[in-house]
Scaffold this active site. Structure first.
Site, PDB file in Angstrom:
ATOM      1  N   HIS A 138      30.423  39.069  66.225  1.00  0.00           N
ATOM      2  CA  HIS A 138      29.589  39.422  67.370  1.00  0.00           C
ATOM      3  C   HIS A 138      30.388  40.200  68.412  1.00  0.00           C
ATOM      4  O   HIS A 138      29.877  41.164  69.003  1.00  0.00           O
ATOM      5  CB  HIS A 138      29.000  38.158  67.998  1.00  0.00           C
ATOM      6  CG  HIS A 138      27.922  37.520  67.176  1.00  0.00           C
ATOM      7  ND1 HIS A 138      28.192  36.908  65.965  1.00  0.00           N
ATOM      8  CD2 HIS A 138      26.581  37.389  67.384  1.00  0.00           C
ATOM      9  CE1 HIS A 138      27.064  36.426  65.462  1.00  0.00           C
ATOM     10  NE2 HIS A 138      26.077  36.705  66.301  1.00  0.00           N
ATOM     11  N   HIS A 185      33.835  30.289  67.406  1.00  0.00           N
ATOM     12  CA  HIS A 185      35.034  31.119  67.311  1.00  0.00           C
ATOM     13  C   HIS A 185      36.088  30.638  68.298  1.00  0.00           C
ATOM     14  O   HIS A 185      35.778  29.992  69.306  1.00  0.00           O
ATOM     15  CB  HIS A 185      34.721  32.596  67.589  1.00  0.00           C
ATOM     16  CG  HIS A 185      33.792  33.207  66.589  1.00  0.00           C
ATOM     17  ND1 HIS A 185      34.187  33.568  65.325  1.00  0.00           N
ATOM     18  CD2 HIS A 185      32.474  33.531  66.676  1.00  0.00           C
ATOM     19  CE1 HIS A 185      33.165  34.096  64.671  1.00  0.00           C
ATOM     20  NE2 HIS A 185      32.106  34.061  65.465  1.00  0.00           N
TER      21      HIS A 185
END
Length: 287
Positions: free
Chosen positions: A201, A243
């Site tokens: 992303h 993440h």
């Protein structure tokens, strides 16, 4: 008292006795051995040499083995006992990264400290998903009527495909898990975003924002909002516990690299029209 003549005769008799063959071995000087050597002097020289040569060979073999054994120390043990400064620094940075990433995962679960904002943060992350941008670009391309707009959209579509494929390949090579070990969702499997490093992303948001800033004429507030959107999309995945911080930073750097690469191999308008014709099955090689 005995006379000197009698003493001389006694000495002469004793020397004659010692000079006999059976007493010759007693008259010879010792050569560094004890009584055992004098008693064994009657043995043959070949046997003596054979016996003395064996003890000398055994210590040399054992000494050589003892010298070789320390040299066979495994290299891995040496590295573990004496770690390098680079290894210590890397382990420390990774430990700090994991600790900070877990602390920032405030929306990882509904029971987290910011669990009530989880749906809003997940919606923000969805705006940077690869499937969302690929489908949106294709829809805009079908409705575009200008050659310049189609050229920009075709190059953007190719940049998105390049980003998805590159990030998926790097993730499969590194295979790093997220800080909270969450199972990827359905859209993550579709976009091949199943591992943590690098953050897909963040890479996509950085590439798209830079692409739009370079090829669209936007006002200053919109340009600021676009940069802020890219940063928030990268942070949203850290807040959701998907993440690490280093994954996000490396994702931003990879997105800028994708933009630079796409600018280098920019497709012209005629090439884009050919690709559109092939994609719509209306291309003819004789035209």
């Amino acid at each position: 008292m005995p006379s000197s003549h009698s003493l001389r005769s006694r000495r002469r008799d004793r020397n004659s006795v010692l000079s006999r063959p059976e007493f010759l071995s007693l008259n010879q000087p010792l050569r560094g051995g004890g009584p055992s050597e004098s008693r064994g002097s009657a043995r043959r020289p070949g046997q003596i040499k054979h016996q003395t040569s064996q003890p000398c060979e055994e210590p040399t073999d054992s000494a050589s083995k003892e010298r070789k054994e320390p040299s066979k120390m495994p290299e891995e043990d040496c590295m573990q006992l004496n770690p390098s400064f680079k290894g210590i620094a890397m382990n420390a940075l990774l430990a700090i990264d994991i600790s900070l990433s877990k602390r920032m995962g405030v929306c990882a679960y509904t029971s987290s400290s910011w669990g009530g904002c989880r749906s809003m943060v997940a919606l923000l992350a969805l705006t940077g998903h690869g499937i969302t941008w690929i489908i949106g670009t294709i829809v805009c391309l079908t409705r575009s009527n200008t050659l310049a707009g189609q050229e920009v959209l075709v190059n953007l579509l190719l940049a998105l495909i390049l980003d998805v494929m590159t990030v998926a390949g790097v993730q499969r090579l590194v295979k790093r898990r997220g800080p909270w070990e969450m199972t990827p969702g359905f859209l993550d499997y579709v976009a091949m975003d199943t591992y943590s490093f690098p953050a897909a992303h963040a890479s996509r948001a950085a590439m798209v924002s830079k692409f739009l800033l370079s090829h669209l004429v936007l006002a200053v507030p919109l340009r600021i909002l676009l940069v802020l959107w890219a940063f928030l999309v990268g942070m949203s995945r850290v807040l959701l516990g998907r993440h690490h911080l280093t994954d996000m930073v490396c994702g931003f750097a990879l997105g800028m690299l994708h933009f630079s690469l796409m600018e280098t191999v920019w497709l012209s308008s005629s090439t884009c029209q050919t690709l559109i014709s092939i994609g719509t099955l209306s291309w003819s090689p004789f035209n």
